[in-house]
Each structure stands twice: as C-alpha cells, then as structure tokens.
Design an enzyme around this catalytic site. Sequence first.
Site, PDB file in Angstrom:
ATOM      1  N   THR A 125      -9.091   5.362  -8.134  1.00 47.64           N
ATOM      2  CA  THR A 125      -9.734   5.889  -9.333  1.00 47.64           C
ATOM      3  C   THR A 125     -11.104   5.247  -9.589  1.00 47.64           C
ATOM      4  O   THR A 125     -11.286   4.046  -9.382  1.00 47.64           O
ATOM      5  CB  THR A 125      -8.807   5.653 -10.546  1.00 47.64           C
ATOM      6  OG1 THR A 125      -7.569   6.300 -10.275  1.00 47.64           O
ATOM      7  CG2 THR A 125      -9.389   6.182 -11.834  1.00 47.64           C
ATOM      8  N   PRO A 127     -14.846   5.756 -12.360  1.00 50.30           N
ATOM      9  CA  PRO A 127     -15.262   6.354 -13.628  1.00 50.30           C
ATOM     10  C   PRO A 127     -15.414   7.879 -13.515  1.00 50.30           C
ATOM     11  O   PRO A 127     -15.069   8.605 -14.430  1.00 50.30           O
ATOM     12  CB  PRO A 127     -16.601   5.671 -13.926  1.00 50.30           C
ATOM     13  CG  PRO A 127     -16.494   4.351 -13.239  1.00 50.30           C
ATOM     14  CD  PRO A 127     -15.673   4.577 -12.008  1.00 50.30           C
ATOM     15  N   ILE A 337      16.002   9.024 -34.171  1.00 49.18           N
ATOM     16  CA  ILE A 337      17.379   8.598 -34.496  1.00 49.18           C
ATOM     17  C   ILE A 337      17.351   7.250 -35.224  1.00 49.18           C
ATOM     18  O   ILE A 337      18.090   7.032 -36.185  1.00 49.18           O
ATOM     19  CB  ILE A 337      18.249   8.548 -33.217  1.00 49.18           C
ATOM     20  CG1 ILE A 337      18.467   9.984 -32.710  1.00 49.18           C
ATOM     21  CG2 ILE A 337      19.579   7.844 -33.474  1.00 49.18           C
ATOM     22  CD1 ILE A 337      19.091  10.097 -31.326  1.00 49.18           C
ATOM     23  N   GLU A 363      -0.806   7.813 -11.584  1.00 44.51           N
ATOM     24  CA  GLU A 363      -0.330   8.383 -10.309  1.00 44.51           C
ATOM     25  C   GLU A 363      -0.287   9.924 -10.360  1.00 44.51           C
ATOM     26  O   GLU A 363       0.568  10.571  -9.759  1.00 44.51           O
ATOM     27  CB  GLU A 363       1.004   7.761  -9.892  1.00 44.51           C
ATOM     28  CG  GLU A 363       0.855   6.244  -9.725  1.00 44.51           C
ATOM     29  CD  GLU A 363       1.828   5.583  -8.796  1.00 44.51           C
ATOM     30  OE1 GLU A 363       2.447   6.262  -7.981  1.00 44.51           O
ATOM     31  OE2 GLU A 363       1.935   4.349  -8.877  1.00 44.51           O
ATOM     32  N   SER A 366       0.363  15.068 -15.581  1.00 39.97           N
ATOM     33  CA  SER A 366       1.308  16.201 -15.526  1.00 39.97           C
ATOM     34  C   SER A 366       0.581  17.449 -15.035  1.00 39.97           C
ATOM     35  O   SER A 366       1.150  18.269 -14.297  1.00 39.97           O
ATOM     36  CB  SER A 366       1.900  16.463 -16.910  1.00 39.97           C
ATOM     37  OG  SER A 366       2.803  15.431 -17.220  1.00 39.97           O
TER      38      SER A 366
HETATM   39  N1  CAA Z   1      -0.252  14.734   1.949  1.00 38.79           N
HETATM   40  C1  CAA Z   1      -1.080  14.853   3.004  1.00 38.79           C
HETATM   41  N2  CAA Z   1      -2.280  15.477   2.930  1.00 38.79           N
HETATM   42  C2  CAA Z   1      -2.643  15.983   1.757  1.00 38.79           C
HETATM   43  C3  CAA Z   1      -1.832  15.910   0.609  1.00 38.79           C
HETATM   44  C4  CAA Z   1      -0.585  15.251   0.748  1.00 38.79           C
HETATM   45  N3  CAA Z   1       0.240  15.112  -0.285  1.00 38.79           N
HETATM   46  N4  CAA Z   1      -2.460  16.513  -0.419  1.00 38.79           N
HETATM   47  C5  CAA Z   1      -3.631  16.969   0.050  1.00 38.79           C
HETATM   48  N5  CAA Z   1      -3.740  16.652   1.374  1.00 38.79           N
HETATM   49  C6  CAA Z   1      -4.830  17.008   2.269  1.00 38.79           C
HETATM   50  C7  CAA Z   1      -4.983  18.526   2.304  1.00 38.79           C
HETATM   51  O1  CAA Z   1      -4.148  19.083   3.294  1.00 38.79           O
HETATM   52  C8  CAA Z   1      -6.434  18.697   2.627  1.00 38.79           C
HETATM   53  O2  CAA Z   1      -6.629  18.483   4.003  1.00 38.79           O
HETATM   54  P1  CAA Z   1      -7.497  19.533   4.860  1.00 38.79           P
HETATM   55  O3  CAA Z   1      -8.876  19.482   4.239  1.00 38.79           O
HETATM   56  O4  CAA Z   1      -7.432  18.962   6.237  1.00 38.79           O
HETATM   57  O5  CAA Z   1      -6.818  20.850   4.676  1.00 38.79           O
HETATM   58  C9  CAA Z   1      -7.106  17.533   1.917  1.00 38.79           C
HETATM   59  O6  CAA Z   1      -6.091  16.524   1.732  1.00 38.79           O
HETATM   60  C10 CAA Z   1      -7.680  17.928   0.567  1.00 38.79           C
HETATM   61  O7  CAA Z   1      -6.632  18.442  -0.207  1.00 38.79           O
HETATM   62  P2  CAA Z   1      -6.892  19.388  -1.470  1.00 38.79           P
HETATM   63  O8  CAA Z   1      -7.828  20.478  -1.074  1.00 38.79           O
HETATM   64  O9  CAA Z   1      -5.567  19.767  -2.015  1.00 38.79           O
HETATM   65  O10 CAA Z   1      -7.669  18.388  -2.448  1.00 38.79           O
HETATM   66  P3  CAA Z   1      -8.213  18.578  -3.921  1.00 38.79           P
HETATM   67  O11 CAA Z   1      -9.524  17.962  -4.021  1.00 38.79           O
HETATM   68  O12 CAA Z   1      -8.050  20.017  -4.338  1.00 38.79           O
HETATM   69  O13 CAA Z   1      -7.231  17.621  -4.778  1.00 38.79           O
HETATM   70  C11 CAA Z   1      -5.341  16.940  -6.108  1.00 38.79           C
HETATM   71  C12 CAA Z   1      -5.910  17.765  -4.931  1.00 38.79           C
HETATM   72  C13 CAA Z   1      -3.854  17.227  -6.004  1.00 38.79           C
HETATM   73  C14 CAA Z   1      -5.859  17.353  -7.465  1.00 38.79           C
HETATM   74  C15 CAA Z   1      -5.613  15.433  -5.854  1.00 38.79           C
HETATM   75  O14 CAA Z   1      -6.966  15.125  -6.052  1.00 38.79           O
HETATM   76  C16 CAA Z   1      -4.769  14.516  -6.744  1.00 38.79           C
HETATM   77  O15 CAA Z   1      -3.607  14.241  -6.438  1.00 38.79           O
HETATM   78  N6  CAA Z   1      -5.387  14.024  -7.845  1.00 38.79           N
HETATM   79  C17 CAA Z   1      -4.724  13.030  -8.696  1.00 38.79           C
HETATM   80  C18 CAA Z   1      -5.071  11.664  -8.202  1.00 38.79           C
HETATM   81  C19 CAA Z   1      -4.139  10.630  -8.702  1.00 38.79           C
HETATM   82  O16 CAA Z   1      -2.909  10.768  -8.664  1.00 38.79           O
HETATM   83  N7  CAA Z   1      -4.701   9.516  -9.123  1.00 38.79           N
HETATM   84  C20 CAA Z   1      -3.915   8.393  -9.556  1.00 38.79           C
HETATM   85  C21 CAA Z   1      -4.536   7.141  -9.047  1.00 38.79           C
HETATM   86  S1  CAA Z   1      -3.476   5.797  -8.778  1.00 38.79           S
HETATM   87  C22 CAA Z   1      -2.912   5.259 -10.249  1.00 38.79           C
HETATM   88  O17 CAA Z   1      -2.889   5.947 -11.210  1.00 38.79           O
HETATM   89  C23 CAA Z   1      -2.300   3.902 -10.287  1.00 38.79           C
HETATM   90  C24 CAA Z   1      -3.065   2.819 -10.956  1.00 38.79           C
HETATM   91  O18 CAA Z   1      -3.214   1.747 -10.407  1.00 38.79           O
HETATM   92  C25 CAA Z   1      -3.458   3.008 -12.352  1.00 38.79           C
END
Ligand code: CAA
Length: 382
Positions: A125, A127, A337, A363, A366
């Site tokens: 993550t 900004p 409750i 992570e 929703s």
């Molecule tokens: N497994 C393997 N590969 C994956 C995948 C997965 N689960 N998801 C996507 N990919 C691959 C895709 O196949 C694609 O590959 P190709 O270009 O070769 O086809 C590539 O990655 C890009 O995928 P998308 O086109 O789906 O990517 P996107 O930009 O549309 O994003 C998203 C998708 C689901 C929104 C993603 O950005 C996401 O999960 N965002 C949320 C991020 C997140 O969870 N952040 C939390 C950070 S950690 C945290 O919170 C903990 C802390 O310490 C506070």
Amino acid sequence: MPLDQETREQLISSVRRFVSERLVPLEDKVARDDLVPDSVVAEMRELGLFGLSIPTEYGGLGLTMEEEVLVCFELGQTSPAFRSVIGTNVGIGSQGLVMFGRDDQKNEWLPKLASGEAVASFCLTEPGAGSDAAAVRTSAVRKGDHYVVNGTKRFITNANRAAVFTLMARTDPQNKGAGGISAFFVPSNLKGITIGKPERKMGQQGAHICDVVFEDCHVPAQCLLGQEGQGFRVAMQVLDRGRLHISGVCVGVSERLIRDAAKYALEREQFGQKIAEFQLIQAMLADSKTESYAARCMVLDAAKKRDAGESVTMEAACAKYYASEMVGRVADRAVQIFGGAGYVTDYGVERFYRDVRIFRIYEGTSQVQQLVIARNLLKSLG
Ligand code: CAA
C-alpha cells in the site's frame, strides 16, 4: 503434510488455553498501553505461533491452510491486536518468500521468521495505491548489482518491529500497470529506509501500522523475489492466502462475541426476567450464530480446497467479504444486547466493535472482494 489428529487437537487446545489464560486477562491493559508486552511475545514465540505457516524444514509448524484457519478460530477469541503481532510473519510478510523465494533467501530468513527472532512486514500500500494496488509508484531502478528504491509505503503493519520487508516496487517505468511491478525481500536496516511513527487508530490498539519511506535506498539485486515484473502476482497470491487467514480470525471474534452476549443475556434481568428469555434478544443471538456458522463452514471449505491444490482466489474473496461483514453485524448486535453496558468501556464489547471495523478494509476492502468475486465468476462462465 497435515498433522495427525492427536497433534492437531493438542495444538488447538494449547492455543485455546494460551488465549483464555494469558491473553484474555490482558485485553484491557494492551488496549490502554497500545502495546503487547514483550513477555507475551516471548510466549508466542515459545508456542511456535510466528511459524504457523512456515515449512517445517525451516523450523515452522508447516500447517496446512485448514489447520491454520483452525488456529485462527482460536486466536480470534481475544483482542485481534494479539494476532497482529504474529500475523505478518504467518501471512503477508513471509508468504511471498515461501512461494517465490530462492533457496538462499529462504535459508537466510525463514528460520528467523518461524521462531519470531525476526519480524517481516508487507509493503504494498502507498498513499496513491490502496485498492488500486497496481498503481504502485515506488520505483526500483537497476544500477549494476543493486536497485535504487524511492517511494513511500503506507499503513504497514508491524513496520516498527520489522527486520525485513516484502516490498512491491515498479522496476519498469514504461509499464504503468501490474506488469511493471517487482517484489523484493529487503532487510529493514539498509541505509535510506525510515520508519514513521505508529498511526493513532480507531481500534486494535497494540497492533501498529506505520509509513515506510525509501530514499535512494540501495537494495542488493539478490533481494529480488521471483522474476522482474512478477511482483503484482506475488502480492495477489499472498493476499489470496491472507484473506483466508483474516476470515478465520473474523469467525473466532464472532464466536467470542456471541458467547459474551449470550452469557450477559442470561444474567441481565429486565421486566422481571432474564433478557435471554425475550424472543427479540433470542432473534439477535440466532442471527449472529447462523451467520458465524455459515462463515466458519465457508472458510474451512475454501481452506480445504486450497490444500487440495485448487485456485481459491474467488472463494478466499467470498470468505473475506462474508466473514468480515458478518463480524461487523455480530459486534453491532453484541453492543445492542449489552445495551448501555455495551457502550461503556468496562465490558470490552465496544472495544471489539471498534477492533473489527478494519477487517472490512485491510487485505482488500469488501468492495475489492466483490470485484474479485464477480470477475472470477464471469470469467468462469465466459
Ligand atoms: N493470483 C494470481 N494472479 C493474479 C491474481 C491472483 N489472485 N489476481 C490478479 N492476478 C494477475 C492477473 O491475472 C493479471 O495478470 P495478466 O496481466 O498476466 O493477465 C494481473 O495480475 C493484473 O490483474 P488485474 O487486471 O485483475 O488487476 P487490477 O489492477 O484490475 O486489480 C484488484 C485487481 C483485485 C482490484 C487488486 O488491485 C486488489 O486486490 N486490490 C486490493 C489490494 C489489497 O488487498 N491491498 C491490501 C494491502 S495489504 C494490507 O492491507 C495489510 C496491511 O499491512 C495493512
């Protein structure tokens, strides 16, 4: 290799005892001090909690996903801040290395992560890159035998304790999308890395999140995890797994809150009877129990599928979406409750109400889970 039945039961019951005897009594103090005491961290190390998911050849317990979520059901029975201390070593901090690391990288770091001697954090993550994780701007420019890294990472759990970071940075400035990102496994003591102060938060006091700033930081080329351009895939696969872990914690917290609310309803009298005898109270308990049970089944099913080698991107997103929303509703009903007692700090219910709010955000929010579910569903039919 899954544990045999007896060892599995021993593990679950020792975690259950540790939670009820050592952690539950400290919940209020940890929230007030915003700190999990070192003595508790030492006990967590003794129990092997830092190495739940790390393969046995590196000193971890090498649990299957199913076994890990069973442990999460127990760890969820207390303030989530305790779980957070071990959470990054078990999940997002270490799993990039487990899945994509070279032997020399694994040999150097996994034993220390498994024992809890070293803490690992996950630097994705930024900004300007939260839900849109592919918008990472932190740059890693190759110069001979190292990369020069510049950029700011935000809300990084355990960064103030971390010895090492799983870092996602853009190695290909021409490619602004997911394919331009690479993953690195970077010691935190390199020159050019500054850790910000822990953020003040709504809940989960005792769990810390900080900025991590990279300024002309020279990261040795051998810190690259996997291949250049693979970093987004590393992050997503790590998160697929992490989402199941968090779902398990949500189930555990919901079970604790249902138990506390039911016990309170059996003690509290109004209108001349225990409030548990009122059907409107029973309805709230029944809704909470039904939803919690549904989440438990969902998480276990997805974990078993992952253990069987199936891709569970969609199932993990379903579990995270449902379990994190579910525990929010359960916490809300628990406050209801408890009534006025649920709103004051003495009973700890309001603290859980605040603590669980982040489960719907970190992570993957929703809304991100909804996107992942719908995309995978449509892809499977299209
Ligand atoms: N497994 C393997 N590969 C994956 C995948 C997965 N689960 N998801 C996507 N990919 C691959 C895709 O196949 C694609 O590959 P190709 O270009 O070769 O086809 C590539 O990655 C890009 O995928 P998308 O086109 O789906 O990517 P996107 O930009 O549309 O994003 C998203 C998708 C689901 C929104 C993603 O950005 C996401 O999960 N965002 C949320 C991020 C997140 O969870 N952040 C939390 C950070 S950690 C945290 O919170 C903990 C802390 O310490 C506070």
